[in-house]
Design an enzyme around this catalytic site. Sequence first.
Site, PDB file in Angstrom:
ATOM      1  N   HIS A 174      36.813 -24.841  -1.586  1.00  0.00           N
ATOM      2  CA  HIS A 174      38.207 -24.710  -2.034  1.00  0.00           C
ATOM      3  C   HIS A 174      39.116 -24.392  -0.842  1.00  0.00           C
ATOM      4  O   HIS A 174      40.283 -24.031  -1.026  1.00  0.00           O
ATOM      5  CB  HIS A 174      38.346 -23.589  -3.066  1.00  0.00           C
ATOM      6  N   SER A 215      44.906 -23.290 -16.184  1.00  0.00           N
ATOM      7  CA  SER A 215      43.452 -23.215 -16.105  1.00  0.00           C
ATOM      8  C   SER A 215      43.017 -22.034 -15.228  1.00  0.00           C
ATOM      9  O   SER A 215      42.066 -21.313 -15.561  1.00  0.00           O
ATOM     10  CB  SER A 215      42.911 -24.548 -15.537  1.00  0.00           C
ATOM     11  N   LYS A 248      40.151 -24.901  -9.938  1.00  0.00           N
ATOM     12  CA  LYS A 248      40.482 -25.348 -11.293  1.00  0.00           C
ATOM     13  C   LYS A 248      41.110 -26.736 -11.384  1.00  0.00           C
ATOM     14  O   LYS A 248      41.778 -27.078 -12.364  1.00  0.00           O
ATOM     15  CB  LYS A 248      41.375 -24.326 -12.029  1.00  0.00           C
TER      16      LYS A 248
END
Length: 303
Positions: A117, A147, A48
């Site tokens: 990620h 988020s 995010k």
Amino acid sequence: MLRQMEQPRPKLFDFHGVSMTKYFTDNWDNVQNFKARPDDILLATYPKAGSTWVSHILDLLHFGQTSPERQTSIPIYERVPMLEISITTSPSTALPVYNGKDHIDQLTISPRIFKTHLPVQLLPKSFWEQNCKIVYVARNAKDNAVSYFHFGHISMLQPEPGDWSSFLQRFMEGKMVFGPWYDHVTGWWEKKQTHSKIHYMFYEDLIEDTGREIDRLCSFLGLSPSAEQKQTVIREVQFDSMKKNKMTNYSTALKMDGKVSPFMRKGKVADWKNHFTVAQSEQYDEDYKKKMKNPTLHFRTEV
Ligand code: A3P
């Protein structure tokens, strides 16, 4: 068969010291043995932080002129796939089998652009051996947490987010998929000090001046787009354009329920002010000071 949005949510578990769900560890040995190529471009972010935004920028910069049909026919998560994602077959999930590593292995474009990620310590060693270019994008923790909270409601690959205050508590404790935000942004920042092929970007800078950040990115990548090409990229990566664009707004993604909250949600700096109470913000700031010890890494919570 359960419908896709009725699947049970995955459990969070400790994996090499980092919280994960099975969707990011099931293909672990293959991911760790991934063979990078010297011209690969890896986009790394905490979830995010703006990975879709920068994916689209990178794809347009590299292929906007030569293969414009890519942008109109292939969703962004296929143009810039995620290395570690793995959805294996199960009668209880209506999701198709997919793994990012195989997808990347089959890419025929050059350079290959893909994302991760993973925290820096879990990155497969081949990236360092091949000395690949890595673009890291970081976002201030408060907006990143907000988020991530909304994303938890729409992504079936995430555990249930619970209510905002319990989510925030877990965010502070680092009990999030891909581990603590603090370690992630700091780990990559510190790696950058010894590895010249990491370009560290901030979401807030991109919001403040997209053109300037694209210039910096191009200089890192060794690209020289024409003024016209650059203007096209800037226009196409504006939040409103990406929100309207089916190939960038995740409306075609199976594992998302965009009816609950759109993937392209707000795209702003300081939306945290609409979520944190004054008490939560104060408690958060205290905790943040204890965890963020590196004096050279600064985030802006407003621009
Ligand atoms: P919000 O939830 O705050 O709106 P990721 O792509 O890494 O999952 O990050 C998603 C976040 O980036 C979302 O933040 C999304 O709206 C924001 N984002 C995506 N494209 C953007 C753009 N073109 N401009 C600004 N923000 C963008």
